[in-house]
Scaffold this motif. Structure first.
Motif, PDB file in Angstrom:
ATOM      1  N   TYR A 125      32.029  50.348  35.108  1.00  0.00           N
ATOM      2  CA  TYR A 125      32.174  51.766  35.420  1.00  0.00           C
ATOM      3  C   TYR A 125      33.585  52.019  35.970  1.00  0.00           C
ATOM      4  CZ  TYR A 125      30.576  49.684  39.828  1.00  0.00           C
ATOM      5  OH  TYR A 125      30.414  48.863  40.909  1.00  0.00           O
ATOM      6  N   PRO A 126      34.089  53.225  35.844  1.00  0.00           N
ATOM      7  CA  PRO A 126      35.416  53.535  36.380  1.00  0.00           C
ATOM      8  C   PRO A 126      35.487  53.248  37.883  1.00  0.00           C
ATOM      9  CG  PRO A 126      34.684  55.288  34.915  1.00  0.00           C
ATOM     10  CD  PRO A 126      33.503  54.383  35.118  1.00  0.00           C
ATOM     11  N   GLY A 127      36.471  52.463  38.262  1.00  0.00           N
ATOM     12  CA  GLY A 127      36.659  52.105  39.657  1.00  0.00           C
ATOM     13  C   GLY A 127      36.250  50.688  39.981  1.00  0.00           C
ATOM     14  N   CYS A 128      35.494  50.053  39.099  1.00  0.00           N
ATOM     15  CA  CYS A 128      34.966  48.715  39.388  1.00  0.00           C
ATOM     16  C   CYS A 128      36.077  47.679  39.561  1.00  0.00           C
ATOM     17  CB  CYS A 128      34.005  48.276  38.289  1.00  0.00           C
ATOM     18  SG  CYS A 128      33.211  46.684  38.589  1.00  0.00           S
ATOM     19  N   THR A 129      37.076  47.714  38.691  1.00  0.00           N
ATOM     20  CA  THR A 129      38.166  46.732  38.771  1.00  0.00           C
ATOM     21  C   THR A 129      38.854  46.790  40.124  1.00  0.00           C
ATOM     22  OG1 THR A 129      38.544  46.815  36.386  1.00  0.00           O
ATOM     23  CG2 THR A 129      40.355  46.012  37.752  1.00  0.00           C
ATOM     24  N   GLU A 130      39.202  48.000  40.552  1.00  0.00           N
ATOM     25  CA  GLU A 130      39.980  48.164  41.782  1.00  0.00           C
ATOM     26  C   GLU A 130      39.122  48.105  43.039  1.00  0.00           C
ATOM     27  OE1 GLU A 130      43.490  51.089  40.088  1.00  0.00           O
ATOM     28  OE2 GLU A 130      41.441  51.849  40.240  1.00  0.00           O
ATOM     29  N   GLU A 131      37.871  48.551  42.935  1.00  0.00           N
ATOM     30  CA  GLU A 131      37.023  48.652  44.127  1.00  0.00           C
ATOM     31  C   GLU A 131      36.133  47.432  44.347  1.00  0.00           C
ATOM     32  OE1 GLU A 131      34.882  52.258  43.417  1.00  0.00           O
ATOM     33  OE2 GLU A 131      36.721  53.440  43.185  1.00  0.00           O
ATOM     34  N   ASP A 132      35.786  46.713  43.282  1.00  0.00           N
ATOM     35  CA  ASP A 132      34.857  45.592  43.412  1.00  0.00           C
ATOM     36  C   ASP A 132      35.504  44.234  43.130  1.00  0.00           C
ATOM     37  OD1 ASP A 132      32.247  47.061  43.836  1.00  0.00           O
ATOM     38  OD2 ASP A 132      32.866  47.972  41.949  1.00  0.00           O
ATOM     39  N   CYS A 133      36.309  44.170  42.075  1.00  0.00           N
ATOM     40  CA  CYS A 133      36.841  42.873  41.640  1.00  0.00           C
ATOM     41  C   CYS A 133      38.102  42.452  42.394  1.00  0.00           C
ATOM     42  CB  CYS A 133      37.138  42.913  40.140  1.00  0.00           C
ATOM     43  SG  CYS A 133      35.675  43.280  39.134  1.00  0.00           S
ATOM     44  N   LEU A 134      39.077  43.338  42.448  1.00  0.00           N
ATOM     45  CA  LEU A 134      40.349  42.972  43.066  1.00  0.00           C
ATOM     46  C   LEU A 134      40.230  42.616  44.552  1.00  0.00           C
ATOM     47  CD1 LEU A 134      42.788  45.422  41.254  1.00  0.00           C
ATOM     48  CD2 LEU A 134      42.533  42.959  40.914  1.00  0.00           C
ATOM     49  N   PRO A 135      39.372  43.289  45.333  1.00  0.00           N
ATOM     50  CA  PRO A 135      39.215  42.860  46.737  1.00  0.00           C
ATOM     51  C   PRO A 135      38.732  41.420  46.874  1.00  0.00           C
ATOM     52  CG  PRO A 135      38.361  45.081  46.456  1.00  0.00           C
ATOM     53  CD  PRO A 135      38.680  44.571  45.079  1.00  0.00           C
ATOM     54  N   VAL A 136      37.891  40.954  45.928  1.00  0.00           N
ATOM     55  CA  VAL A 136      37.433  39.562  45.952  1.00  0.00           C
ATOM     56  C   VAL A 136      38.619  38.628  45.725  1.00  0.00           C
ATOM     57  CG1 VAL A 136      36.019  37.841  44.763  1.00  0.00           C
ATOM     58  CG2 VAL A 136      35.105  40.126  45.193  1.00  0.00           C
ATOM     59  N   ILE A 137      39.435  38.978  44.722  1.00  0.00           N
ATOM     60  CA  ILE A 137      40.613  38.148  44.418  1.00  0.00           C
ATOM     61  C   ILE A 137      41.581  38.135  45.592  1.00  0.00           C
ATOM     62  CG2 ILE A 137      42.657  37.962  42.951  1.00  0.00           C
ATOM     63  CD1 ILE A 137      40.975  39.037  40.645  1.00  0.00           C
ATOM     64  N   GLU A 138      41.849  39.306  46.158  1.00  0.00           N
ATOM     65  CA  GLU A 138      42.794  39.401  47.281  1.00  0.00           C
ATOM     66  C   GLU A 138      42.335  38.565  48.476  1.00  0.00           C
ATOM     67  OE1 GLU A 138      44.907  43.755  46.916  1.00  0.00           O
ATOM     68  OE2 GLU A 138      42.893  43.673  47.763  1.00  0.00           O
ATOM     69  N   LYS A 139      41.042  38.636  48.773  1.00  0.00           N
ATOM     70  CA  LYS A 139      40.519  37.914  49.936  1.00  0.00           C
ATOM     71  C   LYS A 139      40.619  36.405  49.747  1.00  0.00           C
ATOM     72  CE  LYS A 139      36.379  37.421  52.802  1.00  0.00           C
ATOM     73  NZ  LYS A 139      34.973  37.887  53.027  1.00  0.00           N
ATOM     74  N   ILE A 140      40.244  35.920  48.570  1.00  0.00           N
ATOM     75  CA  ILE A 140      40.242  34.474  48.326  1.00  0.00           C
ATOM     76  C   ILE A 140      41.660  33.933  48.145  1.00  0.00           C
ATOM     77  CG2 ILE A 140      39.556  32.694  46.657  1.00  0.00           C
ATOM     78  CD1 ILE A 140      36.961  34.242  46.268  1.00  0.00           C
ATOM     79  N   ALA A 141      42.495  34.692  47.414  1.00  0.00           N
ATOM     80  CA  ALA A 141      43.867  34.224  47.154  1.00  0.00           C
ATOM     81  C   ALA A 141      44.796  34.442  48.342  1.00  0.00           C
ATOM     82  CB  ALA A 141      44.425  34.935  45.923  1.00  0.00           C
ATOM     83  N   GLY A 142      44.434  35.379  49.221  1.00  0.00           N
ATOM     84  CA  GLY A 142      45.325  35.714  50.326  1.00  0.00           C
ATOM     85  C   GLY A 142      46.563  36.444  49.843  1.00  0.00           C
ATOM     86  N   LEU A 143      46.426  37.152  48.723  1.00  0.00           N
ATOM     87  CA  LEU A 143      47.556  37.878  48.123  1.00  0.00           C
ATOM     88  C   LEU A 143      47.193  39.343  47.952  1.00  0.00           C
ATOM     89  CD1 LEU A 143      48.475  35.278  45.350  1.00  0.00           C
ATOM     90  CD2 LEU A 143      49.633  35.593  47.554  1.00  0.00           C
ATOM     91  N   LYS A 144      48.202  40.198  47.872  1.00  0.00           N
ATOM     92  CA  LYS A 144      47.994  41.634  47.759  1.00  0.00           C
ATOM     93  C   LYS A 144      48.283  42.113  46.345  1.00  0.00           C
ATOM     94  CE  LYS A 144      47.137  45.701  49.633  1.00  0.00           C
ATOM     95  NZ  LYS A 144      45.780  46.051  50.138  1.00  0.00           N
ATOM     96  N   ASN A 145      47.315  42.839  45.776  1.00  0.00           N
ATOM     97  CA  ASN A 145      47.505  43.399  44.444  1.00  0.00           C
ATOM     98  C   ASN A 145      48.686  44.366  44.430  1.00  0.00           C
ATOM     99  OD1 ASN A 145      46.901  44.214  41.722  1.00  0.00           O
ATOM    100  ND2 ASN A 145      45.899  46.034  42.552  1.00  0.00           N
TER     101      ASN A 145
END
Length: 429
Positions: A125-145
């Motif tokens: 759905y619109p918003g899923c990439t930025e609202e659901d997926c990227l926060p997981v990546i940012e938290k685990i990688a310790g990097l900012k999109n």
């Protein structure tokens, strides 16, 4: 990033090697170095042997491909450009199941480095990439999109069984978290998409574009299915009506039928779910879903009524279903509504045999609890042809007479034997 990939200074990784991911990985592997990652070791073993577990690609598709197949997450650390192409199903209550997507995001997060790119292709759905997926990546990688790594979304448009509208021949919609990301992602995809790319103005727009493609088809098929129910009560054939209507230049060429598979009967629920979160009830979309979801029961009811008129004891009846996949000429049984037809008939203790030239009996047994019949009988009370597999197109009335009783019903859901059956009762959607 594009130049590093071209110079083979780094690698592109595809996470999820199913119907979508494998064709993408192999296409890129003819241009650049690729890591193909999947969590299923059995599938990986088959691909290492040049075998597509989904039976979509032949051995030639694996030739001259610079690709490493692996189920080891550590290998992904050698890549700098990640494409996520994992399933996005719904659960039994039609609620989006993001478990595969979030797990893949975590896998990418553990491999991501500064300057890397990650692009999602899974339908959401619109918003899923930025609202659901990227926060997981940012938290685990310790990097900012945006600051430390770049991201984007490019909706898949793989159509199983379609040898014409392939990856390279369909315009690729691309989007990015900023202008730099958009330009780089577009250049990378142009390596394998000769039809060109369309740059969407935002990730949400690209997500929305994908989800309405299948929602539009779902609604149009729902209209055809509802028309077929109405025309059946009027005693006129829907396909005769459509043949006449198609003589008008702008009439849309949709047909009634069972709506299954991995896209059309799933994607609209992602959109309605998001709409509901925003306080809006998507009445039209949900009405179309309701009609399409009911069609299997409608078909079963039609068959049962015919048998009841002809027989005293329905428990002695037998029905043959020809076709178990969700559409013609493929082995894909995902969300096949044939399973719903089987279940509805078995509620009346009817013996149901299923045959299909493409489907795997073992896969059907695992997914739905029934396999393929080993031998077609000669005394069926009804035959239901669910999909127009090419092996069925040239069957004639003599064939159907040879496997059915004189008072049997031929339920030809897609109308491929229209005006060709006179010695048996005939029905089509």
């Amino acid at each position: 990033m594009y130049q590093q990939l071209i110079n083979k200074e780094t690698k592109l990784a595809v996470i999820g090697l199913g119907y979508v991911g494998l064709p993408i990985a192999l296409a890129f592997a003819r241009k650049i170095q690729v890591i193909g990652f999947d969590i299923n070791p059995e599938r990986i073993d088959l691909m290492k042997q040049g075998i597509d577990p989904s039976n979509e690609l032949d051995a030639a598709a694996f030739e001259n491909a610079d690709i490493v197949f692996t189920n080891e997450p550590e290998t992904l650390k050698h890549a700098r450009f990640f494409i996520v192409a994992v399933p996005t199903p719904v659960d039994a209550f039609h609620v989006p199941d993001l478990s595969f997507l979030l797990s893949a995001s975590a896998t990418v997060g553990r491999a991501l480095k500064k300057g890397d790119y990650v692009v999602f292709e899974s339908t959401v759905y619109p918003g899923c990439t930025e609202e659901d997926c990227l926060p997981v990546i940012e938290k685990i990688a310790g990097l900012k999109n945006g600051a430390d790594f770049k991201s984007g979304y490019s909706p898949e448009r793989i159509n199983p069984g379609d040898k014409t509208h392939t990856l390279s021949q369909i315009v690729k919609v691309v989007s990015g978290c900023d202008a730099t990301a958009l330009d780089e992602i577009a250049k990378v995809y142009k390596l394998v998409v000769t039809a060109g790319v369309h740059k969407a103005p935002s990730v949400k727009v690209a997500e929305a574009a994908k989800i309405i493609e299948n929602t539009q088809r779902d609604l149009n098929i729902a209209l055809m299915n509802e028309l077929s129910l109405i025309f059946d009560k009027m005693g006129i054939n829907t396909f005769d009506v459509l043949a006449a209507a198609r003589t008008k230049w702008n009439f849309l060429n949709f047909q009634p039928g069972l709506v299954g598979g991995h896209c059309i009967d799933v994607d609209p629920y992602y959109l309605t779910h998001k709409a509901e979160q925003l306080g809006y009830n998507a009445d039209v979309i949900l009405a179309g879903r309701n009609i399409n979801d009911r069609m299997a029961a409608q078909v079963a009811a039609k068959v049962v009524k015919h048998i009841l008129k002809k027989r005293m004891n329905i428990a002695d009846a037998a029905v043959l279903i020809k076709g178990a996949t969700f559409k013609e000429n493929i082995s894909d049984i995902r969300n096949s509504k044939v399973a719903n037809v089987v279940a509805a008939l078995k509620e009346y203790s009817i013996a149901v045999h299923v045959e299909d030239p493409f489907a795997s009996s073992g896969a059907l047994e695992k997914a739905f609890g029934f396999g393929l019949t080993e031998r077609v009988s000669d005394n069926y009370d009804a035959v239901i042809i669910t999909v127009p597999h090419r092996q069925y197109l040239h069957l004639d009335e003599d064939y159907f007479c040879s496997i059915t009783k004189e008072d049997a019903l031929i339920a030809d859901l897609k109308g491929i034997y229209r005006n060709k059956i006179s010695k048996r009762s005939y029905f089509s959607l």
